[in-house]
Design a protein around this motif. Structure first.
Motif: not given
Lengths: 304, 505, 293
Positions: A197, A199-200, A204-205, A208, A214
């Motif tokens: 969850s 990471l989605a 987090v995006k 990134r 990473k």
């Protein structure tokens, strides 16, 4: 901050009192120890005399009053069966259980965060599938069965480890191993799901996109956020362990509080039961305060 | 996290390297004994409890007399001679040159102190409650090694009762339980780490022969499998109460009559169990041979009465009911024809963790009764509930029940069994039969042959005329003994383990 | 998500599909097992004790062997499915619904109520489940339904705490604050915005708990405070069979395996459900995949 702690401590004290009241009255629904203590051929008169002497014939509110007065004097009663102060027995047993619980939880947390994050790294991948299958199946094995099979394999057949008991480093391996599987399996699953969850999640995006490496994204940003549910489940597991790893303690003959408590429950040795619950409850309450503290540190928006 | 990982790595490395360094293997003249539960106390006055007795009885504290497990005869121990002056008075000669572990001599004064403590009502000592209930005992010292014992009522079996009287040192606290018992036995009580172990050490100034075992460590494990595994792996030398299915090696696993007798108490006053044909049918419907060698060990003895052979009063002429399902059905049919509601639901009361395989046993019994056409419902109880149904007062409008009961009487005399279980005033008795009461009352005050005969008649009446229970088996226990020891369990083993009788090969 | 769609989706994930089939079989057994095999499962034969597994000479019912009373292990597993699944399902659903609701209330309320709930959770957590089991057993009797009460109460805290923790986090999110600013009632916010976000996490915990509860029930049997014969559950079978591990491993192995497979199936399905029900996760998966590549 100190105001918070004070308030929190006060609330816990009230809850602790509520627990003691609950335990006192509910446990007395299950009869009294007279018949269990007296030899079978004791006469009815002897039984009556015993019950009267130990106050079991008094009305419940009188018994409770005596209990409260004694507690105020830090007298937690004597064990009927052991003939010594109940608190002494409880305090003797508790460190054993606490040590078992601590080691198990540290190992479970460390391993589950590692395995869970690696699995969440690539959901549905080979590592994920194998790790999930292994942790779920190990977590769904009855612990007493695992313990007995473990003894038969590692102690009797292979002769590598002692069957049971305490003493050396080697005595720890089987009990810890058996205790570990369930929290490890549960926590790994929780870590994995919350990591997926997290990471989605948009932030987090963003991280990134901003070019954070990473590994840093997975292990710092996402992990930090998934820790909330991990800590909740870990707290639940730790409470279960502190309440006594009864099964493991009985099979391996560890003198922990779970062992003491089950004996007290079966014998209706109320003083010991109450002393045990008081000790474990204080530990669990303290742990819950720590957990709340951890919540607020992990997510400053939360103020319990 | 890093820390825990490295710990785990170390552990794995250790495990890989280790061949067999882990557990201290039992060796030499030190022995390790594994019990099925930890004794709650170790006070001398609780030595009649089997868990306490296995540790301290005759090891740490000794009794005045001893029962020979083979013959039931009373043998001298701390008392060397006894004689009856009048019905209420006995004289004892005490053994000379006996010392307690703390150096004080054993004499008449010491015995007087010990008796006073044993009968102290402030302590809930089992020996007092079990054997000296309602009895006052007056000890007067006649000489250094001679005492006179006066009781308020005649006690014809006093020498037998004295086999339960343990003698702790006079220094033992009078009003408190001792967790460090001091006695005259061949072993001193060295230490008790609660929950972990108890250690006994040999006492070098013991009055008798020097035993071979120098020290004994007692540990306890609840699971029979684990206890058996401990002897198999060499961690322990003697394991008690091994389940039948774990006793797989005839070289190390010995069965012994453990003095327990299993029965179903029939709820005689309640319809339809008040009909004797129904009670007989209950007996004929049980396939004792089928149970023997399967759920029960092959070594159990089908029982006819609640005391084991060798007990004074045991009636050897009684025959067990044969397995005859047809006869059972026939009896039930007759009863039904006369209007007895034989299909009424009967509750079979079992108890959890009662004895090894007891859960299976009650399920098998239920199946046998169903096959005979009875409507029996199984109800498992937890020990406290079980006691509720064992003792009077019984509930007025209870369902008719068959009550799984187990009884042990190691005193060597039937009186301790028969009153409580069968006399109309007995605390666990459902019977109310004048003739039986009379037999029991007369037997209790009789001595010698007459006493034996009266008890035998009483058992005959219970078994044949009243059919008050379904006697099942005289039970056996299994001990697993490490091959390096020479030790054979006996009838007394359930209540004591005399380390002095353990030899090392 | 329509039912036909769900089925099509399920077909695509082979593992989840197999898990679903297994669970359907178990549920069917739970519904009709005792009626079909009740007689076979209770037939005692002392002369056919502990028959080993995989021997077809004695008839199909002894394919998994027989227990210490000569009863068919296979038939007992099939009959035991009802109590096992009933107890596990009943207690998980009860603690999920009650615990979830209480937790959401605790998370939303900023006053004394929230505090009281949290401290009550401490009390429940500190109350030994064994004592609870004994009280229920002693006062209410040994009916399997009573075991549900015990297990449901002991599992409450984890749902309350999880729901509360999630709500605490969610209620600070922009859209909830916005809804509140726009004057939506607490109840409306809870149902409309919060429950859908909390539920997936709770469901995952429930799936894990399914196994946990079956094991807890087994442990209670081991300690003599669980389901009592003649009732039967898989947990009880493992507990009874453990005394025979040395001589007849199959007594405890097969029911243990049934528990394990049910647990795995429940988890596979829950995890599939989560991925299928939440479109953002599919995106996250892509992201993770991309990151991996």
């Amino acid at each position: 901050m100190s105001g918070y702690i004070l308030r929190r401590g006060g609330q816990s004290l009230v809850a602790l009192m509520a627990l003691l009241v609950l335990v006192f009255f509910l446990s007395r629904l299950t009869g009294n120890p007279t018949d269990l203590y007296m030899p079978m051929d004791a006469s009815l008169d002897q039984r009556e005399a015993f019950a009267t002497k130990h106050g079991f014939n008094d009305p419940l509110y009188v018994q409770f009053g005596t209990y409260l007065v004694n507690i105020a004097k830090f007298d937690f009663g004597d064990s009927i069966f052991q003939g010594r102060p109940a608190m002494q027995a409880a305090l003797e047993a508790f460190p054993v259980t606490l040590r078992l619980a601590l080691i198990t939880m540290v190992l479970a947390l460390g391993l589950s965060v590692l395995i869970g994050s690696l699995a969440a790294y690539r959901p549905g991948g080979l590592f994920d599938r194998v790790a999930s299958l292994l942790t779920i199946s190990s977590a769904s094995t009855p612990d007493f069965w695992l313990a007995i099979v473990g003894i038969l394999i590692f102690s009797v057949t292979l002769g590598w480890l002692p069957t049971s008991g305490t003493g050396t480093f080697w005595h720890w391996l089987l009990p810890i191993g058996v205790l570990l599987v369930r929290p490890l399996g549960l926590l790994t699953q929780v870590v994995r799901m919350s990591m997926i969850s997290a990471l989605a999640a948009p932030y987090v995006k963003t991280a990134r996109a901003k070019g954070a490496p990473k590994r840093r994204v997975v292990f710092v940003h996402a992990l930090r956020n998934s820790m909330l549910s991990v800590i909740t489940v870990a707290g639940d597991q730790a409470a279960a362990l502190i309440n006594g790893a009864v099964v493991v303690e009985t099979v391996f003959g560890w003198p922990g509080i779970g062992n003491l408590m089950i004996a007290a429950i079966k014998q209706r040795d109320f003083a010991v039961l109450q002393a045990c619950i008081l000790v474990t409850a204080v530990a669990i309450f303290l742990m819950n305060i720590l957990i709340d503290f951890a919540y607020s540190r992990l997510d400053p928006r939360i103020r319990g | 996290m890093g820390k825990s990982d490295s710990l785990l790595l170390k552990a794995a490395a250790f495990a890989a390297l280790s061949v067999m360094s882990s557990s201290a293997l039992a060796a030499g003249s030190d022995v390790t004994i594994v019990l099925d539960m930890q004794p709650d106390q170790v006070d001398a006055c609780q030595a009649s409890k089997s868990q306490v007795g296995k540790v301290i009885k005759q090891n740490v504290t000794e009794t005045l007399t001893e029962i020979d497990p083979a013959t039931g005869k009373v043998l001298p121990r701390l008392a060397t001679e006894w004689s009856q002056v009048d019905p209420k008075t006995w004289r004892l000669k005490l053994r000379e040159n006996v010392k307690f572990h703390d150096g004080t001599p054993f004499n008449g004064e010491a015995l007087k102190v010990a008796f006073a403590r044993l009968l102290n009502e402030k302590l809930d000592c089992e020996i007092r409650v079990k054997y000296f209930g309602g009895l006052t005992v007056d000890v007067s010292v006649l000489g250094e090694h001679e005492v006179e014992i006066k009781t308020n009522t005649p006690v014809p079996i006093l020498p037998t009762l004295l086999s339960t009287v343990t003698v702790p040192a006079p220094s033992t606290p009078h009003d408190d339980y001792s967790r460090q018992p001091v006695g005259t036995g061949p072993y001193t009580f060295d230490s008790w780490q609660a929950g972990k172990n108890i250690v006994l050490k040999r006492f070098d100034e013991y009055w008798g022969d020097k035993p071979a075992v120098t020290s004994a460590t007692y540990v306890w494990r609840q699971e029979s499998t684990v206890r058996a595994a401990m002897v198999a792996s060499g961690e322990a030398d003697i394991a008690f109460n091994i389940a039948v299915q774990d006793a797989t090696d005839p070289k190390t696993d010995f069965s012994y009559l453990n003095a327990e007798t299993t029965r179903l108490r029939i709820d005689v006053p309640i319809v339809p169990l008040d009909d004797i044909r129904v009670r007989q049918a209950l007996n004929y419907a049980i396939d004792r041979d089928g149970l023997k060698g399967t759920i029960f060990s092959d070594d159990v003895i089908p029982a006819t009465q609640l005391v084991v052979p060798g007990t004074n009063g045991h009636n050897p002429d009684l025959k067990p009911y044969a397995y005859d399902p047809e006869k059972a059905k026939e009896l039930l049919k007759q009863a039904e024809a006369e209007g007895v509601p034989v299909r009424k639901e009967i509750v079979l009361v079992g108890r959890h963790n009662f004895f090894p395989n007891s859960e299976e046993a009650v399920q098998a019994l239920q199946a046998m009764y169903s096959a005979a056409g009875l409507n029996v419902k199984l109800q498992m109880t937890e020990s406290s509930e079980w006691y509720d149904s064992l003792f009077k007062p019984f509930a007025e409008n209870r369902a008719p029940n068959l009550f799984l009961d187990q009884h042990d009487n190691t005193s060597g005399d039937a009186s301790l069994t028969i009153y409580a279980k069968y006399h109309s005033k007995g605390g666990q008795s459902v019977l109310n039969d004048k003739e039986l009461d009379d037999l029991i009352d007369r037997a209790n005050v009789a001595t010698g042959e007459e006493r034996t005969e009266l008890f035998q008649q009483a058992f005959k009446r219970i078994h044949e005329d009243l059919v008050g229970d379904v006697a099942l088996f005289h039970m056996v226990g299994f001990t697993r003994v490490n091959g390096r020891l020479e030790f054979k369990p006996t009838l007394a083993t359930n209540g004591e383990l005399q380390l002095a009788q353990v030899k090392i090969r | 998500m329509k039912l036909t769609n769900a089925f099509a989706l399920l077909r695509r994930d082979k593992l989840a599909f197999v898990a679903a089939i297994y669970l359907v079989v178990v549920v069917v057994l739970a519904i009709i097992g005792p009626e079909l095999f009740g007689k076979t499962a209770t037939a005692i034969n002392l002369r056919a004790r502990n028959l080993p597994s995989f021997d077809l000479n004695q008839g199909w019912e002894y394919y998994l062997g027989s227990d210490s009373l000569g009863r068919s292990v296979l038939a007992r597993i099939m009959v035991g499915a009802r109590n096992t699944i009933g107890i596990a399902f009943g207690s998980v659903i009860a603690s999920l619904c009650i615990g979830g609701a209480i937790g959401i209330v605790a998370g939303l309320s900023r006053g004394a109520l929230g505090n009281i709930i949290v401290r009550s959770v401490d009390v429940i957590m500190s109350f030994p489940s064994l004592l609870l089991a004994l009280i229920v057993l002693y006062v209410l009797g040994t009916d399997p339904v009573n075991i549900i009460v015990v297990l449901a109460i002991t599992r409450l805290p984890v749902y309350i705490r999880t729901a509360r923790a999630e709500v605490l986090e969610i209620r600070e999110r922009a859209f909830v604050s916005a809804a509140r600013v726009m004057g939506a009632s607490g109840f409306h916010i809870a149902i409309r915005h919060i429950v859908p976000l909390v539920l997936p996490t709770l469901l995952i915990i429930a799936a894990l708990d399914f196994a946990y509860v079956m094991l807890a029930e087994s442990a209670l049997s081991f300690l003599g405070m669980g389901v009592q014969p003649p009732d039967v559950t898989w947990g009880l079978m493992v507990a009874e069979g453990r005394a025979y591990i040395n001589v007849a491993w199959w007594l405890s192995f097969w029911p243990g395996l049934a528990i394990m497979l049910t647990a795995i199936a429940a988890n596979l399905l829950a995890s599939w459900f989560r991925l299928a029900a939440d479109p953002t996760l599919a995106a996250g998966r892509k992201l993770a995949d991309a990151a991996h590549a």
